[in-house]
Enzyme design. Structure first.
Site, PDB file in Angstrom:
ATOM      1  N   ASP A 178       0.769  -7.335   9.822  1.00 44.13           N
ATOM      2  CA  ASP A 178       0.618  -6.575   8.586  1.00 44.13           C
ATOM      3  C   ASP A 178       0.247  -5.121   8.843  1.00 44.13           C
ATOM      4  OD1 ASP A 178       0.459  -6.554   5.614  1.00 44.13           O
ATOM      5  OD2 ASP A 178      -1.653  -6.120   5.988  1.00 44.13           O
ATOM      6  N   LEU A 186      -1.796  -3.815  -1.067  1.00 42.11           N
ATOM      7  CA  LEU A 186      -1.021  -2.651  -1.516  1.00 42.11           C
ATOM      8  C   LEU A 186      -0.379  -1.882  -0.365  1.00 42.11           C
ATOM      9  CD1 LEU A 186      -3.435  -1.290  -4.268  1.00 42.11           C
ATOM     10  CD2 LEU A 186      -1.337  -2.597  -4.593  1.00 42.11           C
ATOM     11  N   ARG A 187      -0.480  -2.407   0.846  1.00 44.98           N
ATOM     12  CA  ARG A 187       0.108  -1.691   1.976  1.00 44.98           C
ATOM     13  C   ARG A 187       1.612  -1.534   1.797  1.00 44.98           C
ATOM     14  NH1 ARG A 187      -3.401  -4.647   5.737  1.00 44.98           N
ATOM     15  NH2 ARG A 187      -5.112  -3.270   6.292  1.00 44.98           N
ATOM     16  N   GLY A 188       2.263  -2.558   1.268  1.00 47.73           N
ATOM     17  CA  GLY A 188       3.707  -2.480   1.066  1.00 47.73           C
ATOM     18  C   GLY A 188       4.092  -1.349   0.140  1.00 47.73           C
TER      19      GLY A 188
END
Length: 374
Positions: A230, A311-313
């Protein structure tokens, strides 16, 4: 599919100067002992090349994990980045490549001088690529504290490790899926905070450790821990080229390079310099690229419908689409920019079950078309 065809466009034919030619020639001479295969000579594997280029334009994308069969050019392509890396300004007498214009990421030594209004001597330095070997010890990666000197002289004597060398640069881990768990934990801590802390016998030293993390590996040899997976901004799957004509061309190129590396590199001197100038210009103009609120909302809708954790995406897609627009010479992100980068950003974030295979991008593109009503 998008091709790296900008090298032949009229727009960049005037970007090579006499001085840049001389710099390139000097680099060729310097690398006579260990020459590097030119990035622009690599055939195919456009996804992998684009993911690396976008990380150079915006290091905050978060790096890339490249997985594929043996002999698909993963390590060759990654190491070819060394030629393309631009120069950065660092504090001359600092061990951690501190940025003289960014107090938040300065080492303690430089920040102390900054607070006291002492002059900071600076110099230009090429962004470094640091290899993290699988067998490295934690001390080699994090650095060590000289306890004897600390106790006898009362000074914090610190021997920097690989994370210090990689600050504001690239940390490359080949066969990253075989990395020991304790080193994975070290990378996770540094990637999350941007700092590396070493503690020995009550003595603690911290330094900035912000780097582009690039990993490569063969999926047949093991999977990555989800926590580490991730942390990578992009995921790229590369496969063996099946076109016989391209395979023959690749073999011929490799033979020509092995026979006369310096002569081979000179053939690609102009293309290399054009790409370098393009990347420098893109880095300089990145902050001027705009993305509309409507597109931001649609990006988040795609992530929500795919049940992406965290919320990294969303963040990576926004950054990557702006970097791609800048790479294409535009100041405004368009839908096609998002379409181009979204599989790279989300494929590795879909798995809720560790036993599932990483999506090839079809599910991501299907959801994208629904949200964008295509």
């Amino acid at each position: 599919m998008y091709k790296l065809s900008f090298l032949s466009t009229p727009k960049f034919k005037s970007m090579v100067t006499t001085s840049s030619f001389k710099n390139m020639e000097q680099r060729i001479l310097d690398e006579e002992v260990r020459p590097i295969f030119p990035f622009t000579a690599i055939i195919g594997q456009d996804e992998m090349k684009l993911s690396l280029i976008l990380n150079i334009i915006d290091p905050k994308i978060g790096g890339v994990i490249i997985m594929g069969d043996r002999g698909t050019g993963k390590s060759t392509t990654i190491r070819a980045l060394v030629d393309l890396l631009p120069e950065i300004t660092v504090v001359s007498d600092d061990l951690f490549n501190s940025d003289p214009d960014d107090p938040e990421s300065m080492s303690d030594f430089v920040r102390e001088k900054f607070k006291n209004n002492e002059p900071l001597l600076t110099k230009k330095k090429k962004i470094a690529m640091v290899d993290l070997p699988l067998g490295a010890t934690e001390d080699r990666v994090c650095g060590t504290i000289d306890l004897e000197k600390a106790l006898v002289e009362g000074k914090k004597a610190f021997e920097p490790g690989l994370l210090a060398q990689a600050n504001r640069g690239i940390l490359y881990v080949d066969e990253v899926n075989l990395l020991d768990d304790h080193l994975v934990d070290v990378l996770l801590d540094a990637a999350a905070s941007g700092w590396n802390t070493v503690e020995r016998e009550g003595i603690s030293i911290s330094h900035p450790a912000r780097f582009i993390l690039i990993g490569s590996g063969n999926p047949e040899e093991g999977e990555l821990r989800p926590q580490l997976l991730d942390r990578f901004g992009f995921y790229t799957q590369v496969s063996t080229i099946q076109d016989p004509e391209l395979r023959v061309k690749i073999v011929e190129q490799r033979a020509a390079f092995d026979e006369s590396p310096i002569l081979f590199r000179k053939k690609y001197q102009i293309q290399q310099e054009k790409l370098i100038n393009l990347l420098i210009a893109a880095r300089q103009h990145l902050n001027t690229v705009q993305i509309s609120s409507e597109l931001r909302i649609q990006i988040s809708q795609v992530c929500a419908q795919l049940n992406i954790d965290g919320l990294r995406g969303d963040i990576v897609i926004n950054r990557a689409s702006k970097a791609f627009a800048c790479f294409e010479g535009r100041q405004q992100v368009i839908m096609e920019d998002i379409l181009r980068v979204i599989p790279l950003c989300l494929c590795h974030r879909l798995r809720n079950d560790p036993l599932e295979q990483i999506d090839s991008g079809e599910k991501v593109l299907e959801t994208f078309h629904k949200v964008f009503d295509l």
